[in-house]
Design an enzyme around this catalytic site. Structure first.
Site, short mmCIF file in Angstrom:
data_model
loop_
_atom_site.label_atom_id
_atom_site.label_comp_id
_atom_site.label_asym_id
_atom_site.label_seq_id
_atom_site.Cartn_x
_atom_site.Cartn_y
_atom_site.Cartn_z
CE LYS A 1 -4.42 1.12 0.21
NZ LYS A 1 -5.56 0.35 -0.31
CG ASP B 1 -7.27 3.42 -0.92
OD1 ASP B 1 -7.75 2.27 -0.89
OD2 ASP B 1 -7.37 4.18 0.06
P1 NDP Z 1 -12.86 8.01 -2.81
O1 NDP Z 1 -11.79 9.01 -2.60
O2 NDP Z 1 -13.41 7.81 -4.19
O3 NDP Z 1 -14.09 8.30 -1.86
C1 NDP Z 1 -13.94 8.36 -0.47
C2 NDP Z 1 -15.26 8.76 0.16
O4 NDP Z 1 -15.16 8.58 1.57
C3 NDP Z 1 -15.62 10.22 -0.07
O5 NDP Z 1 -16.99 10.38 -0.07
C4 NDP Z 1 -14.98 10.89 1.16
O6 NDP Z 1 -15.59 12.11 1.52
C5 NDP Z 1 -15.21 9.85 2.23
N1 NDP Z 1 -14.13 9.92 3.22
C6 NDP Z 1 -12.82 9.67 3.03
N2 NDP Z 1 -12.10 9.86 4.13
C7 NDP Z 1 -12.97 10.27 5.06
C8 NDP Z 1 -12.85 10.62 6.41
N3 NDP Z 1 -11.66 10.62 7.04
N4 NDP Z 1 -13.99 10.97 7.08
C9 NDP Z 1 -15.21 10.99 6.45
N5 NDP Z 1 -15.38 10.67 5.15
C10 NDP Z 1 -14.28 10.30 4.48
O7 NDP Z 1 -12.26 6.63 -2.24
P2 NDP Z 1 -12.74 5.14 -2.53
O8 NDP Z 1 -14.21 5.09 -2.73
O9 NDP Z 1 -11.83 4.56 -3.54
O10 NDP Z 1 -12.37 4.42 -1.13
C11 NDP Z 1 -13.29 4.30 -0.05
C12 NDP Z 1 -12.86 3.16 0.87
O11 NDP Z 1 -12.83 1.93 0.12
C13 NDP Z 1 -11.46 3.28 1.47
O12 NDP Z 1 -11.47 2.68 2.75
C14 NDP Z 1 -10.59 2.46 0.53
O13 NDP Z 1 -9.41 2.01 1.15
C15 NDP Z 1 -11.55 1.32 0.24
N6 NDP Z 1 -11.30 0.52 -0.97
C16 NDP Z 1 -11.16 1.12 -2.19
C17 NDP Z 1 -10.96 0.35 -3.31
C18 NDP Z 1 -10.88 0.94 -4.68
O14 NDP Z 1 -10.74 0.19 -5.63
N7 NDP Z 1 -11.00 2.25 -4.86
C19 NDP Z 1 -10.83 -1.10 -3.21
C20 NDP Z 1 -11.08 -1.64 -1.89
C21 NDP Z 1 -11.28 -0.84 -0.82
P3 NDP Z 1 -14.89 13.50 1.13
O15 NDP Z 1 -15.00 13.61 -0.36
O16 NDP Z 1 -15.69 14.51 1.86
O17 NDP Z 1 -13.46 13.42 1.60
O1 2IT Z 2 -7.91 -1.46 -0.87
C1 2IT Z 2 -7.87 -1.94 -2.02
O2 2IT Z 2 -8.04 -3.15 -2.22
C2 2IT Z 2 -7.62 -1.03 -3.14
N1 2IT Z 2 -7.55 0.19 -2.93
C3 2IT Z 2 -7.42 -1.57 -4.53
C4 2IT Z 2 -6.01 -2.05 -4.71
C5 2IT Z 2 -5.64 -2.46 -6.11
O3 2IT Z 2 -4.46 -2.76 -6.28
O4 2IT Z 2 -6.49 -2.52 -7.01
#
Ligand code: NDP
Ligand code: 2IT
Length: 381
Positions: free
Chosen positions: A61, A101
């Site tokens: 990561k 992420d």
């Molecule tokens: P994005 O940046 O697209 O979206 C994040 C969302 O969560 C936004 O709405 C943001 O609000 C909110 N958010 C983030 N940090 C905080 C915080 N500290 N407090 C309150 N709200 C928060 O990220 P993703 O959708 O990609 O990721 C979301 C989660 O999913 C994370 O935990 C990530 O690790 C996990 N994940 C992502 C994957 C991927 O492929 N993208 C795969 C697997 C897991 P705001 O815009 O106001 O900051």
């Molecule tokens: O938390 C996760 O699994 C991710 N942000 C996606 C990682 C990836 O390599 O696609």
């Protein structure tokens, strides 16, 4: 260098956790809260998540405390280029393969890929995943984490002869994972009544209009409060309070770590929640997880439920290695099979170890065993 020609300093990290099963693999997070501890727990989780997918990927990561909010397009580009100038020497299609992420999507990956290509003089598609479709990306990668999380919850519901149809569903966040979770839930007949961002949450009893939400969040890079303003009287925006106070049968925390506490879990249980699927990484505190398990709520831990994103990244690596590009249908079918496989592996392992229905135990043991066997076979210990 910002638009006023001032030098700004940010700290960047990459934790290469384990490469017994394949190249280090995991996303990059840009958020002001990022510190080494964040990246280490995410890399640790990622190692076992990636093992659970059954695919040839190790765990890692990375990220930075850079805050993309309020930055211009050029500032984002220059930051991504500077970050890659340092990261580039540590990664490679056979070494370490980052993706997106929080705060890192196709735009940021594009600037990073461009800088890597410039530095190395190689069009090395497999060095990053989550790429745009016109420059080596895979169909379904954008949707994969959300869609996969919904498939996982669907599998859990099926064990109790239930499904999404007609269920009230709350999703936290309004980013990549949240949006495609909502889209798949809606396509299965579920009603999305609430979602959030870091400024508050919205409740819409008749169901959130996903096209409008996507327009606001993806195209205008706006806030959920902007959605509420555009949508009018049918929706309530709450700048304070907890999205988990909204009564629902299914909850899918999809924003960030530790966003659902023991108190939130008690509220959800009191309101009759039947299933919780973690779209985010470790959104539920240990207390919350214990309360769900004690109350026999179907609980899908992130390392299993949100593995669809990284699994589709592995499919992207396969397409890049064979210089191929698959259709949406082919790729989504693979994702669906992988999620069913992960569900069944967790369920069977939980049975085998005397804890039927405990997906936390099932995921931890099944993921750990695959990594441990590979480490032993490679003669590391
Ligand atoms: P994005 O940046 O697209 O979206 C994040 C969302 O969560 C936004 O709405 C943001 O609000 C909110 N958010 C983030 N940090 C905080 C915080 N500290 N407090 C309150 N709200 C928060 O990220 P993703 O959708 O990609 O990721 C979301 C989660 O999913 C994370 O935990 C990530 O690790 C996990 N994940 C992502 C994957 C991927 O492929 N993208 C795969 C697997 C897991 P705001 O815009 O106001 O900051
Ligand atoms: O938390 C996760 O699994 C991710 N942000 C996606 C990682 C990836 O390599 O696609």
């Amino acid at each position: 260098v910002d638009d006023k020609n001032r030098v700004q300093i940010n700290r960047g990290f990459r934790v290469q956790f384990n490469s017994a099963l394949g190249p280090y693999k995991g996303g990059l997070r840009f958020h002001p809260s990022v510190m080494l501890g964040t990246i280490k727990f995410l890399g640790f989780e990622q190692t076992f998540k990636n093992a659970l997918t059954g695919m040839p990927i190790g765990g890692g990561k990375g990220g930075s405390d850079f805050d993309p909010k309020g930055r211009s397009e050029n500032e984002i580009m220059r930051f991504c280029q500077s970050f890659m100038t340092e990261l580039g020497r540590h990664i490679g299609e056979h070494t370490d393969v980052p993706a997106g992420d929080i705060g890192v999507g196709q735009r940021e990956l594009g600037y990073m890929f461009g800088q890597y290509k410039r530095m190395m003089n190689r069009y090395e598609s497999g060095v990053l995943t989550g790429k745009g479709l016109t420059w080596g990306g895979s169909r379904v990668r954008t949707e994969a984490t959300g869609y996969g999380a919904v498939y996982f919850v669907e599998c859990m519901l099926r064990t109790r002869n239930q499904n999404f149809d007609g269920k009230r569903v709350i999703v936290s966040g309004a980013g990549n994972v949240a949006i495609y979770t909502m889209q798949k839930v809606a396509s299965l007949g579920g009603r999305i009544i609430a979602c959030s961002d870091s400024e508050g949450y919205i409740v819409e009893e008749s169901g959130i209009d996903l096209e409008l939400l996507k327009e606001v969040k993806e195209r205008r890079r706006g806030r959920v409060s902007d959605y509420a303003k555009l949508r009018g009287a049918s929706v309530v925006f709450k700048p304070k309070g907890r999205v988990w106070d909204v009564p629902a049968e299914i909850a899918m925390p999809s924003a960030t770590q530790n966003e659902l506490t023991g108190q939130d879990a008690r509220t959800l249980v009191k309101n009759g929640v039947i299933a919780v699927g973690e779209g985010a990484n470790m959104p539920c505190t240990p207390d919350a997880v214990r309360i769900f398990l004690e109350n026999k709520v179907l609980f899908g831990p992130g390392k299993a439920a949100n593995a669809g994103g990284v699994a589709t990244s592995a499919l992207e690596m396969q397409q890049n290695a064979s210089r191929d590009s698959w259709s949406f249908e082919t790729t989504e079918k693979r994702l669906s099979e992988i999620m069913h496989g992960i569900h069944d592996r967790c369920a069977q392992t939980a049975d085998e170890y005397g804890a039927p229905g405990n997906y936390v135990l099932g995921a931890n043991i099944a993921g750990f065993m695959r990594v441990a066997e590979a480490v032993r076979a490679l003669g590391v210990i």
